[in-house]
Design a protein around this motif. Sequence first.
Motif, PDB file in Angstrom:
ATOM      1  N   ASN A 120     -35.356 -52.286 112.327  1.00  0.00           N
ATOM      2  CA  ASN A 120     -36.195 -51.089 112.430  1.00  0.00           C
ATOM      3  C   ASN A 120     -37.660 -51.446 112.630  1.00  0.00           C
ATOM      4  O   ASN A 120     -38.152 -52.491 112.181  1.00  0.00           O
ATOM      5  N   ARG A 149     -43.633 -43.404 109.832  1.00  0.00           N
ATOM      6  CA  ARG A 149     -42.322 -42.939 110.255  1.00  0.00           C
ATOM      7  C   ARG A 149     -41.497 -44.102 110.790  1.00  0.00           C
ATOM      8  O   ARG A 149     -42.033 -45.117 111.225  1.00  0.00           O
ATOM      9  N   ALA A 164     -40.775 -46.160 103.318  1.00  0.00           N
ATOM     10  CA  ALA A 164     -40.219 -46.431 104.651  1.00  0.00           C
ATOM     11  C   ALA A 164     -39.515 -47.775 104.669  1.00  0.00           C
ATOM     12  O   ALA A 164     -38.409 -47.925 105.243  1.00  0.00           O
ATOM     13  N   TYR A 178     -42.259 -40.600 106.511  1.00  0.00           N
ATOM     14  CA  TYR A 178     -42.255 -41.119 105.145  1.00  0.00           C
ATOM     15  C   TYR A 178     -43.677 -40.969 104.572  1.00  0.00           C
ATOM     16  O   TYR A 178     -44.669 -41.005 105.297  1.00  0.00           O
ATOM     17  N   THR A 217     -38.145 -40.847 114.272  1.00  0.00           N
ATOM     18  CA  THR A 217     -38.799 -39.546 114.066  1.00  0.00           C
ATOM     19  C   THR A 217     -38.786 -39.125 112.600  1.00  0.00           C
ATOM     20  O   THR A 217     -39.207 -38.014 112.269  1.00  0.00           O
ATOM     21  N   THR A 218     -38.334 -40.012 111.756  1.00  0.00           N
ATOM     22  CA  THR A 218     -38.225 -39.675 110.344  1.00  0.00           C
ATOM     23  C   THR A 218     -39.545 -40.018 109.637  1.00  0.00           C
ATOM     24  O   THR A 218     -39.974 -41.175 109.649  1.00  0.00           O
TER      25      THR A 218
END
Length: 418
Positions: A355, A335, A347, A341, A338-339
């Motif tokens: 990031n 991730r 990702a 992958y 909170t996303t």
Amino acid sequence: MPSRLRYGILLCIMAITFIFVHVEYGHAAYFIEYIYDNAGNLIERRRTLDDTGPTGTVTINAMAAYTNSVDVTLNLTCSDNVSGCLKMQFSNDDIAYSSPETYSTTKAWTLLSGDGTKVVYVKFMDGVGNWSSAFNDTIILDKILPTGWISINGGATYTNSTNVTLILTCNDPLSGCSQMQFANEGAAFSPPEDYSTTKAWTLTAGDGTKTVYAKYKDRAGNWSIAYSDTIVIETQTPTGTITINRGATYTNSANVTLILTCNDTLSGCSQMRFSNDNITYSTPESYAATKAWTLTTGSGTKSVYVKFKDVAGNWSNPFSDTIILNSSCSNSSVRIGTTPYTTLQSAYNAASNGNVIKVQGVMLTENLTVNRNVTVTLEGGYDCGFTSNYGNVTAIKGSITTTVGGGTLTIKNFILSQ
């Protein structure tokens, strides 16, 4: 003058002998001799006639069946109830006989040369000149050495014990094999024993190559050359390692991959077996560098044990590794924020400059291509909730490839393997 004449006549009378011959079954059995003694008395003497040859026997080397020498000893018997045994003579072919010699119960004799059955003939003469018919005995001359073979533990290359079994073969076409004896390298041969196709034997102590020698004897007394076989004693146990999911801290599945190494300096590694509790082990199987394995059910720290066996038969002590099973974890392993992958590559492709791509401390199998002009941090070892990764790692089976102009990728808490 008259007195001399009477004396001469008396001498003639004293010299006269009268013989009466008694015949039985066509042969002269005995004769009666009448003769005057010095006093003029007529004396009767019964004498037995001897017109029959002696009887007898001959045995070679005390009735031995075989010999490995042309020089033998003849054992002889001769019987003649009338005039006794006086002479004897010998032959190897019943044609040409040796010169008559005084009768004896033994005789040193030389056989004809060449392996095979030999016959010796003898004739006996009694005290009045009667010769017997020929008596004979046979013996087999065998001067050929036996041939053979020896195998330790059925031809095994290695053993972990000094106690072994010898597999033996002996061949002798004439007299056959009768005895055998053995020796370890540098030692004296054991006492001869009856030939057999197997023999329990003890090797010399200590790891390394051992040689055992065998000799075979045939019934004629010939000993073979020494035949040998070798085997390697190894009593040292193998060493090894086990890694679950390539060293990952966590797994979300009970189905894991074990990474294995085994080392054995002499005979090499041959088998392995596994356990989840170090009590009940799986059936031994051929050694390999990887193994698919299933952990016990339920979340928590899981241990897997392995034992390795070498070719000599030595089992190692158990080696183990642990991993934490999050059997209830449903979060995606990768991730950004909170996303979630599904892969590292997806990702990375979505990452913005600065990031942090967080990865659970599990094992991932994929390749990552770094080809964007962004600065990204790749952080592994997180728990299911992505709250902590202290002291934990993520294992990647695959490769990370960078290209020119691909920006910067910082990697933390990862183990990379092919």
